[in-house]
Every structure is written in C-alpha cells, then in structure tokens.
Motif scaffolding. Sequence first.
Motif, PDB file in Angstrom:
ATOM      1  N   HIS A  77     -20.591  -9.775 -24.017  1.00  0.00           N
ATOM      2  CA  HIS A  77     -21.732 -10.568 -24.827  1.00  0.00           C
ATOM      3  C   HIS A  77     -22.756  -9.304 -24.867  1.00  0.00           C
ATOM      4  N   LEU A 124     -19.868 -10.677 -28.913  1.00  0.00           N
ATOM      5  CA  LEU A 124     -19.614 -11.972 -28.968  1.00  0.00           C
ATOM      6  C   LEU A 124     -20.853 -12.943 -28.662  1.00  0.00           C
ATOM      7  N   ASN A 125     -21.141 -14.159 -29.342  1.00  0.00           N
ATOM      8  CA  ASN A 125     -22.064 -14.708 -28.985  1.00  0.00           C
ATOM      9  C   ASN A 125     -21.990 -15.677 -27.718  1.00  0.00           C
ATOM     10  N   ARG A 136     -20.922 -18.787 -26.859  1.00  0.00           N
ATOM     11  CA  ARG A 136     -19.891 -19.573 -26.663  1.00  0.00           C
ATOM     12  C   ARG A 136     -18.619 -18.783 -27.024  1.00  0.00           C
ATOM     13  N   GLY A 137     -18.873 -17.597 -27.842  1.00  0.00           N
ATOM     14  CA  GLY A 137     -17.582 -17.213 -28.458  1.00  0.00           C
ATOM     15  C   GLY A 137     -16.605 -16.401 -27.655  1.00  0.00           C
ATOM     16  N   SER A 172      -9.497 -22.193 -23.173  1.00  0.00           N
ATOM     17  CA  SER A 172      -9.934 -22.119 -24.398  1.00  0.00           C
ATOM     18  C   SER A 172      -9.253 -22.670 -25.655  1.00  0.00           C
ATOM     19  N   HIS A 192     -15.803 -11.001 -31.043  1.00  0.00           N
ATOM     20  CA  HIS A 192     -15.884 -11.091 -32.450  1.00  0.00           C
ATOM     21  C   HIS A 192     -16.433  -9.877 -33.213  1.00  0.00           C
ATOM     22  N   HIS A 222     -12.694 -13.044 -38.645  1.00  0.00           N
ATOM     23  CA  HIS A 222     -12.961 -13.620 -37.532  1.00  0.00           C
ATOM     24  C   HIS A 222     -13.475 -12.960 -36.041  1.00  0.00           C
ATOM     25  N   GLY A 223     -12.892 -11.837 -36.082  1.00  0.00           N
ATOM     26  CA  GLY A 223     -12.971 -10.997 -35.003  1.00  0.00           C
ATOM     27  C   GLY A 223     -11.858  -9.970 -34.599  1.00  0.00           C
TER      28      GLY A 223
END
Length: 203
Positions: A20, A25-26, A28-29, A77, A100, A163-164
């Motif tokens: 993060h 990633l965000n 919640r990602g 998850s 991501h 997607h990532g």
Amino acid sequence: MPQPGYEIRRALVDAMRILHDRGLLNLRGGNASAVLELPDGTRFIYITPSGAVKTRMRPEDIAVMSPDGYVYEGRPSSEYRLHLAVYNARSDVRAVVHAHNPYAVLARRLGLELRTEVLGVEARYYLGRCVAAVPEAPPGTEELAQLAASALRRCDVAVMEGHGAVAVGTSRDPVYAVYEAVDRLEALEDLARAAVLEAVLRR
C-alpha cells in the motif's frame, strides 16, 4: 516465544502495508498468503481476509484454510481460489502475493515487453528468467485461478491483464517467502515504469 503461525500472520499484515505504501494497492485491494507445513506434511494456508482495510489489518485477522479449501478460521480473501491453484500447481511455492501494480498493468495494455535486462542484474535476481502474462478473466473466479496458476508454472511473477500482478515466494521459510514475493512485485513495478518511460521517450 511467538509460534510460526503468528510470525506468518505478522508477515502477511506487513506485506499489505508495504505494498500500500508503495502505491501498489488501494485500501481494500490485494491479498497475500503463505503455507505452514507441519513435520507430518499437513499444510495450513494463512491468507489475508476478504474486504479488509489493508493498513488496519492485525495478525489475528488473518484467515486459515486447508489446501483443498476448508476454512478453519476467518473469512478468506475472495481470491483464495487463485492462491490454492498456485499452491497445487507448484509444490515449491511457500507464499503468493497479489497486488494491483498500475504501471505493470499499463505496460501490458500498451503491449510493452517487460525485459528484466533493462534494469540489470538486480531485476533478474528478483524476477527470475521471465514475466508471464495472464489473460483477462473475472476476479475471484476459478477461471482466473487456473490461468494464473498455469502462467506461474514457469515464472515467479505474472501480470494479470486489466487487473494487477501476482508473485510467488519459494523460500523454505514461509515468512521469508512472503517478503520474497513482495520484492518481486516491487521489482516488477520498477521494470514496468522503466518500460513505459522508455516507450514515451522513444516517441
């Protein structure tokens, strides 16, 4: 003295915060998992929980599953299928981390080749001999899980179309393997950023 399972939980929480902070990633990602194997061969999959705010996760929030999908603890998850598929495809994998990676996704969308030699020996060390590509598929599905597992059979990191990215750690120590996978995702993003910059400068 902390038990091995607790050290794995801490590493997974730490991994999400690192990713993060790196902008990969965000809130919640992303998701991450690691395998604890007992001396008798029994395996437990520790995996980040569904829908968690990644910067506020605690070790006790980590879910625990069996390799065949039985949930012992928590709410895994939504990408648990991907993690289990990778572990089933490669017995040497001890951790799976999904982020991501915006530049990696962009580079893939632009059709840029991610060549590890661009960043020299360090990128090759972290990323290995290849960066795989995973065709676009709905998140959380068995289709995506199987596509990712297939791509990761020969590579340690893969870009998932639109997607990532996903990377594996293969150290025998699952805690170290988590950080190994995080390193790969960071190196991948650096490589993708360099590829995008190179493409811009050539225009």
